[in-house]
Design a protein around this motif. Structure first.
Motif, PDB file in Angstrom:
ATOM      1  N   MET A   1      14.011   3.886  11.816  1.00  0.00           N
ATOM      2  CA  MET A   1      13.058   3.803  10.723  1.00  0.00           C
ATOM      3  C   MET A   1      13.625   2.866   9.653  1.00  0.00           C
ATOM      4  O   MET A   1      14.807   2.901   9.344  1.00  0.00           O
ATOM      5  CB  MET A   1      12.809   5.187  10.139  1.00  0.00           C
ATOM      6  N   ARG A   2      12.743   2.064   9.091  1.00  0.00           N
ATOM      7  CA  ARG A   2      13.158   1.120   8.050  1.00  0.00           C
ATOM      8  C   ARG A   2      13.243   1.827   6.703  1.00  0.00           C
ATOM      9  O   ARG A   2      12.333   2.546   6.296  1.00  0.00           O
ATOM     10  CB  ARG A   2      12.159  -0.019   7.975  1.00  0.00           C
ATOM     11  N   LEU A   3      14.336   1.594   6.009  1.00  0.00           N
ATOM     12  CA  LEU A   3      14.576   2.234   4.722  1.00  0.00           C
ATOM     13  C   LEU A   3      13.550   1.775   3.678  1.00  0.00           C
ATOM     14  O   LEU A   3      13.068   2.590   2.880  1.00  0.00           O
ATOM     15  CB  LEU A   3      15.994   1.950   4.239  1.00  0.00           C
ATOM     16  N   ASP A   4      13.191   0.488   3.682  1.00  0.00           N
ATOM     17  CA  ASP A   4      12.247  -0.003   2.678  1.00  0.00           C
ATOM     18  C   ASP A   4      10.867   0.643   2.838  1.00  0.00           C
ATOM     19  O   ASP A   4      10.207   0.961   1.847  1.00  0.00           O
ATOM     20  CB  ASP A   4      12.150  -1.530   2.714  1.00  0.00           C
ATOM     21  N   VAL A   5      10.453   0.884   4.077  1.00  0.00           N
ATOM     22  CA  VAL A   5       9.156   1.530   4.312  1.00  0.00           C
ATOM     23  C   VAL A   5       9.210   2.982   3.853  1.00  0.00           C
ATOM     24  O   VAL A   5       8.288   3.473   3.187  1.00  0.00           O
ATOM     25  CB  VAL A   5       8.766   1.429   5.807  1.00  0.00           C
ATOM     26  N   LEU A   6      10.290   3.667   4.190  1.00  0.00           N
ATOM     27  CA  LEU A   6      10.450   5.053   3.763  1.00  0.00           C
ATOM     28  C   LEU A   6      10.455   5.165   2.242  1.00  0.00           C
ATOM     29  O   LEU A   6       9.789   6.034   1.670  1.00  0.00           O
ATOM     30  CB  LEU A   6      11.740   5.636   4.337  1.00  0.00           C
ATOM     31  N   LEU A   7      11.171   4.285   1.574  1.00  0.00           N
ATOM     32  CA  LEU A   7      11.204   4.304   0.103  1.00  0.00           C
ATOM     33  C   LEU A   7       9.836   3.999  -0.499  1.00  0.00           C
ATOM     34  O   LEU A   7       9.444   4.599  -1.508  1.00  0.00           O
ATOM     35  CB  LEU A   7      12.258   3.328  -0.414  1.00  0.00           C
ATOM     36  N   ALA A   8       9.095   3.087   0.111  1.00  0.00           N
ATOM     37  CA  ALA A   8       7.750   2.783  -0.376  1.00  0.00           C
ATOM     38  C   ALA A   8       6.839   3.998  -0.242  1.00  0.00           C
ATOM     39  O   ALA A   8       6.087   4.326  -1.167  1.00  0.00           O
ATOM     40  CB  ALA A   8       7.170   1.594   0.381  1.00  0.00           C
ATOM     41  N   ILE A   9       6.902   4.686   0.890  1.00  0.00           N
ATOM     42  CA  ILE A   9       6.073   5.874   1.094  1.00  0.00           C
ATOM     43  C   ILE A   9       6.461   6.972   0.110  1.00  0.00           C
ATOM     44  O   ILE A   9       5.590   7.603  -0.507  1.00  0.00           O
ATOM     45  CB  ILE A   9       6.194   6.365   2.551  1.00  0.00           C
ATOM     46  N   LEU A  10       7.753   7.209  -0.049  1.00  0.00           N
ATOM     47  CA  LEU A  10       8.199   8.233  -0.999  1.00  0.00           C
ATOM     48  C   LEU A  10       7.823   7.879  -2.430  1.00  0.00           C
ATOM     49  O   LEU A  10       7.440   8.747  -3.218  1.00  0.00           O
ATOM     50  CB  LEU A  10       9.704   8.440  -0.871  1.00  0.00           C
ATOM     51  N   GLY A  11       7.907   6.599  -2.771  1.00  0.00           N
ATOM     52  CA  GLY A  11       7.505   6.161  -4.106  1.00  0.00           C
ATOM     53  C   GLY A  11       6.020   6.371  -4.354  1.00  0.00           C
ATOM     54  O   GLY A  11       5.622   6.851  -5.426  1.00  0.00           O
ATOM     55  N   MET A  12       5.205   6.027  -3.377  1.00  0.00           N
ATOM     56  CA  MET A  12       3.763   6.237  -3.530  1.00  0.00           C
ATOM     57  C   MET A  12       3.435   7.721  -3.635  1.00  0.00           C
ATOM     58  O   MET A  12       2.562   8.114  -4.417  1.00  0.00           O
ATOM     59  CB  MET A  12       3.011   5.599  -2.360  1.00  0.00           C
ATOM     60  N   ALA A  13       4.113   8.547  -2.856  1.00  0.00           N
ATOM     61  CA  ALA A  13       3.894   9.993  -2.932  1.00  0.00           C
ATOM     62  C   ALA A  13       4.271  10.526  -4.314  1.00  0.00           C
ATOM     63  O   ALA A  13       3.557  11.348  -4.887  1.00  0.00           O
ATOM     64  CB  ALA A  13       4.688  10.702  -1.841  1.00  0.00           C
ATOM     65  N   ALA A  14       5.385  10.057  -4.844  1.00  0.00           N
ATOM     66  CA  ALA A  14       5.833  10.515  -6.160  1.00  0.00           C
ATOM     67  C   ALA A  14       4.850  10.112  -7.257  1.00  0.00           C
ATOM     68  O   ALA A  14       4.519  10.912  -8.140  1.00  0.00           O
ATOM     69  CB  ALA A  14       7.223   9.958  -6.461  1.00  0.00           C
ATOM     70  N   VAL A  15       4.363   8.884  -7.201  1.00  0.00           N
ATOM     71  CA  VAL A  15       3.411   8.422  -8.211  1.00  0.00           C
ATOM     72  C   VAL A  15       2.093   9.189  -8.104  1.00  0.00           C
ATOM     73  O   VAL A  15       1.498   9.578  -9.108  1.00  0.00           O
ATOM     74  CB  VAL A  15       3.182   6.899  -8.076  1.00  0.00           C
ATOM     75  N   THR A  16       1.630   9.431  -6.875  1.00  0.00           N
ATOM     76  CA  THR A  16       0.397  10.192  -6.681  1.00  0.00           C
ATOM     77  C   THR A  16       0.553  11.599  -7.241  1.00  0.00           C
ATOM     78  O   THR A  16      -0.320  12.099  -7.966  1.00  0.00           O
ATOM     79  CB  THR A  16       0.033  10.249  -5.188  1.00  0.00           C
ATOM     80  N   TYR A  17       1.655  12.250  -6.905  1.00  0.00           N
ATOM     81  CA  TYR A  17       1.893  13.598  -7.411  1.00  0.00           C
ATOM     82  C   TYR A  17       1.986  13.604  -8.934  1.00  0.00           C
ATOM     83  O   TYR A  17       1.386  14.460  -9.600  1.00  0.00           O
ATOM     84  CB  TYR A  17       3.162  14.197  -6.809  1.00  0.00           C
ATOM     85  N   ALA A  18       2.706  12.656  -9.494  1.00  0.00           N
ATOM     86  CA  ALA A  18       2.875  12.611 -10.947  1.00  0.00           C
ATOM     87  C   ALA A  18       1.542  12.394 -11.659  1.00  0.00           C
ATOM     88  O   ALA A  18       1.284  13.009 -12.700  1.00  0.00           O
ATOM     89  CB  ALA A  18       3.865  11.510 -11.324  1.00  0.00           C
TER      90      ALA A  18
END
Length: 102
Positions: free
Chosen positions: A1-18
């Motif tokens: 798994m690519r780290l940049d893709v994982l970080l992008a998904i986690l970032g989008m999830a965090a912003v959506t939740y916030a």
């Protein structure tokens, strides 16, 4: 798994939740004026129409038939899941029967 893709998904999830949690937090502390309360009550219907209208207008007879089935099933059984399944099923069957693909 690519780290940049994982970080992008986690970032989008965090912003959506916030953004969602932030809205709840603000509305617990601040009472919005009556016009904002009315806007918030009607907003889901407006968003739904914004999503549904363009494909409905571009879809042709099978899509219109599916929309009619969705409304009829919803009125008959009051179950949105059954209504959506019925509408999608009719739309798919008509596309297949008419050889339209999709």
């Amino acid at each position: 798994m690519r780290l940049d893709v994982l970080l992008a998904i986690l970032g989008m999830a965090a912003v959506t939740y916030a953004s969602r949690a932030g809205g709840y937090a603000v509305l617990r502390v601040v009472r919005p004026p009556p016009f904002v309360q009315a806007l918030l009550r009607h907003l889901p219907g407006c968003l739904f129409m914004a999503y549904v209208t363009p494909p409905l207008l571009a879809g042709g007879a099978p899509v219109w038939a599916g929309a009619v089935v969705v409304v009829a099933v919803q009125i008959a059984v009051r179950n949105i899941g059954a209504a959506i399944l019925g509408g999608v099923g009719v739309t798919w069957a008509l596309h297949a029967a008419l050889g339209l693909g999709g």
